[in-house]
Design an enzyme around this catalytic site. Structure first.
Site, PDB file in Angstrom:
ATOM      1  N   LYS A 112      25.208  29.350  19.897  1.00  0.00           N
ATOM      2  CA  LYS A 112      24.722  28.567  18.732  1.00  0.00           C
ATOM      3  C   LYS A 112      24.867  27.052  19.038  1.00  0.00           C
ATOM      4  O   LYS A 112      24.436  26.099  19.069  1.00  0.00           O
ATOM      5  CB  LYS A 112      25.138  29.037  17.405  1.00  0.00           C
ATOM      6  CG  LYS A 112      24.378  30.359  17.130  1.00  0.00           C
ATOM      7  CD  LYS A 112      24.740  30.667  15.550  1.00  0.00           C
ATOM      8  CE  LYS A 112      26.279  30.737  15.147  1.00  0.00           C
ATOM      9  NZ  LYS A 112      26.918  31.983  15.952  1.00  0.00           N
ATOM     10  N   ASN A 135      27.297  24.780  11.128  1.00  0.00           N
ATOM     11  CA  ASN A 135      28.381  25.387  11.419  1.00  0.00           C
ATOM     12  C   ASN A 135      29.173  24.539  12.571  1.00  0.00           C
ATOM     13  O   ASN A 135      30.265  25.100  13.102  1.00  0.00           O
ATOM     14  CB  ASN A 135      27.867  26.848  12.013  1.00  0.00           C
ATOM     15  CG  ASN A 135      29.072  27.611  11.895  1.00  0.00           C
ATOM     16  OD1 ASN A 135      29.759  27.973  11.158  1.00  0.00           O
ATOM     17  ND2 ASN A 135      29.127  28.627  12.977  1.00  0.00           N
ATOM     18  N   HIS A 181      30.186  40.599  13.406  1.00  0.00           N
ATOM     19  CA  HIS A 181      30.327  40.653  11.750  1.00  0.00           C
ATOM     20  C   HIS A 181      29.568  41.847  11.112  1.00  0.00           C
ATOM     21  O   HIS A 181      29.177  41.545   9.751  1.00  0.00           O
ATOM     22  CB  HIS A 181      29.675  39.348  11.405  1.00  0.00           C
ATOM     23  CG  HIS A 181      30.171  38.104  11.819  1.00  0.00           C
ATOM     24  ND1 HIS A 181      31.673  37.662  11.891  1.00  0.00           N
ATOM     25  CD2 HIS A 181      29.726  37.027  12.658  1.00  0.00           C
ATOM     26  CE1 HIS A 181      31.866  36.692  12.635  1.00  0.00           C
ATOM     27  NE2 HIS A 181      30.588  36.192  13.117  1.00  0.00           N
TER      28      HIS A 181
END
Length: 452
Positions: A112, A135, A181
């Site tokens: 990302k 982010n 996650h």
């Protein structure tokens, strides 16, 4: 409207400042201590806040709550709000209400940040008025207060996407979906995948969805036939089974049928001068180039900018070459998938530094690469038993160290000219380091000492 912000770091403070600027009354609550610079911003803005606690009597008076991405759904304060049916949104959702800029949004388990920074670099180099947010550490909400950009390139984690409802990216990019996650998603890969796919949920025929056609989980969970959005799948290979928007042919990136009535022929974009290393960065580059073409950039602009892009620190970052040995800092590789990309992307013999806090890793996917590419493994961690049990049988030389200085010294002793010393730990850093940045900085410093 009375808006309560939960969490007072970058996204929370940005949301608080935007909400106040738009005329709402605002209260900020953080369960832990608030960093001094964020506390100063709130104080100077005259925004009421609390730290080291969540006062439910104040929080439950909210008409709407903006939740920072780090707060899990199971947190008692969130459960109390859900019970009261108080609307909960993310900072990204709030920001989206107040900007008319075109948002290019990137998500995926790995890649990302690199893709986000590369798209921003491509657009900025071409002279477009573009902001960087999400982010990567910059609040989109705070930038939207002035809203002086025509475009925003926004990195979005699954946590940031969780509480988006009406937010609509102009371009949505999904790089990959691999297990990560899962504790936040009921240990369900499908729930995690659906969180990632929220990025495309609100797009219509005016939007573009760029995605990795080589990723099995995207293919499994993305119901492409049901979406009205213009789809632009990419692949590392020419694939007759899919109508691709981009793929590779040696060092040329091939863009095909970009947009209806826009680019109707195949366009070659040379990536020969790109400084990025590895197969995963070839995928990141495909996604970034497609986004740039949708934004109107020409081939020459893209090729020039690819040659001047330097990746973020700690992501396959070259930190020196000494006596013919190259040193690469990939400290950000905190999971098996990221380390696989590093081992796969380096063609020279590798002296590999790995280890740290194991997150339940399954190293089996690395066995073939390790056997054929790695000449030595230097373990760096408090407990290296699992690494040793996995790799002792297939890597010719394996040894243990307990400090970065020792790890770099041993790796250097084991390396020959033409080799690469690769820090790609596969693991979290918290056994010996503050975080992955600290680990990477110590690696770079230790390499720097070698040249003195």
């Amino acid at each position: 409207m009375h808006i309560v912000i939960l969490g007072a770091a970058e996204s929370g403070v940005g949301a608080a400042l935007l909400a106040q600027a738009k005329g709402h009354t605002v209260f900020v609550s953080d369960r832990g201590p608030i960093q001094p610079d964020y506390k100063q911003q709130l104080t100077e803005a005259g925004i009421e806040f609390e730290e080291n606690q969540h006062s439910l009597d104040k929080i439950l008076t909210a008409d709407e709550v903006v939740k920072s991405p780090g707060i899990p759904e199971k947190a008692p304060v969130i459960q109390a709000l859900r019970e009261k049916k108080t609307p909960i949104i993310s900072e990204i959702e709030l920001a989206g209400r107040y900007t008319r800029a075109r948002c290019i949004c990137i998500t995926g388990t790995n890649g990302k940040t690199t893709t986000t920074l590369l798209i921003h670099h491509l657009l900025k180099s071409a002279g477009l008025n573009v902001g960087l947010a999400g982010n990567v550490g910059y609040s989109l909400a705070e930038q939207v207060i002035e809203d002086k950009h025509d475009y925003y390139v926004v990195e979005l984690s699954s946590f940031q996407l969780d509480d988006t409802h009406d937010f609509q990216p102009w371009i949505a990019i999904l790089l990959n979906i691999t297990p990560d996650h899962l504790d936040r998603y009921g240990y369900s890969l499908e729930q995690y995948a659906q969180a990632k796919l929220r990025i495309v949920r609100n797009q219509d025929s005016s939007g573009t969805f760029i995605y990795n056609a080589d990723d099995e989980n995207i293919q499994r969970y993305f119901k492409s036939a049901l979406r009205p959005v213009h789809q632009m799948p990419f692949s590392l290979h020419h694939r007759p089974d899919i109508h691709l928007a981009a793929y590779y042919e040696t060092t040329d990136l091939m863009c095909v049928d970009m947009l209806p009535g826009y680019y109707s022929k195949t366009n070659k974009v040379s990536t020969a001068n790109s400084l990025l290393i590895g197969q995963h960065n070839r995928q990141n580059t495909l996604a970034a180039v497609l986004a740039a073409r949708v934004a109107g950039l020409e081939t020459a602009q893209i090729e020039a900018a690819l040659a001047t892009f330097h990746n973020a620190d700690h992501r396959l970052q070259s930190v020196g070459e000494i006596n013919g040995v190259r040193y690469i800092n990939d400290s950000k590789a905190t999971n098996v998938e990221a380390a696989w990309y590093a081992l796969d992307g380096i063609q020279q013999p590798i002296v590999w530094i790995a280890g740290g806090t194991d997150k339940g890793n399954d190293y089996s996917s690395l066995l073939n690469l390790a056997e054929h590419r790695v000449k030595a493994l230097v373990c760096l961690g408090v407990d290296n038993a699992k690494l040793r049990a996995t790799f002792d049988p297939i890597i010719p030389h394996v040894e243990e160290t307990q400090s970065m200085a020792d790890a770099v010294a041993r790796a250097t002793a084991l390396a020959a000219p033409g080799d690469v010393v690769l820090l790609s730990p596969c693991c979290a850093s918290f056994d010996l380091f503050k975080n992955y940045e600290d680990r990477g900085q110590q690696f770079a410093a230790a390499v720097g000492e070698l040249s003195k």
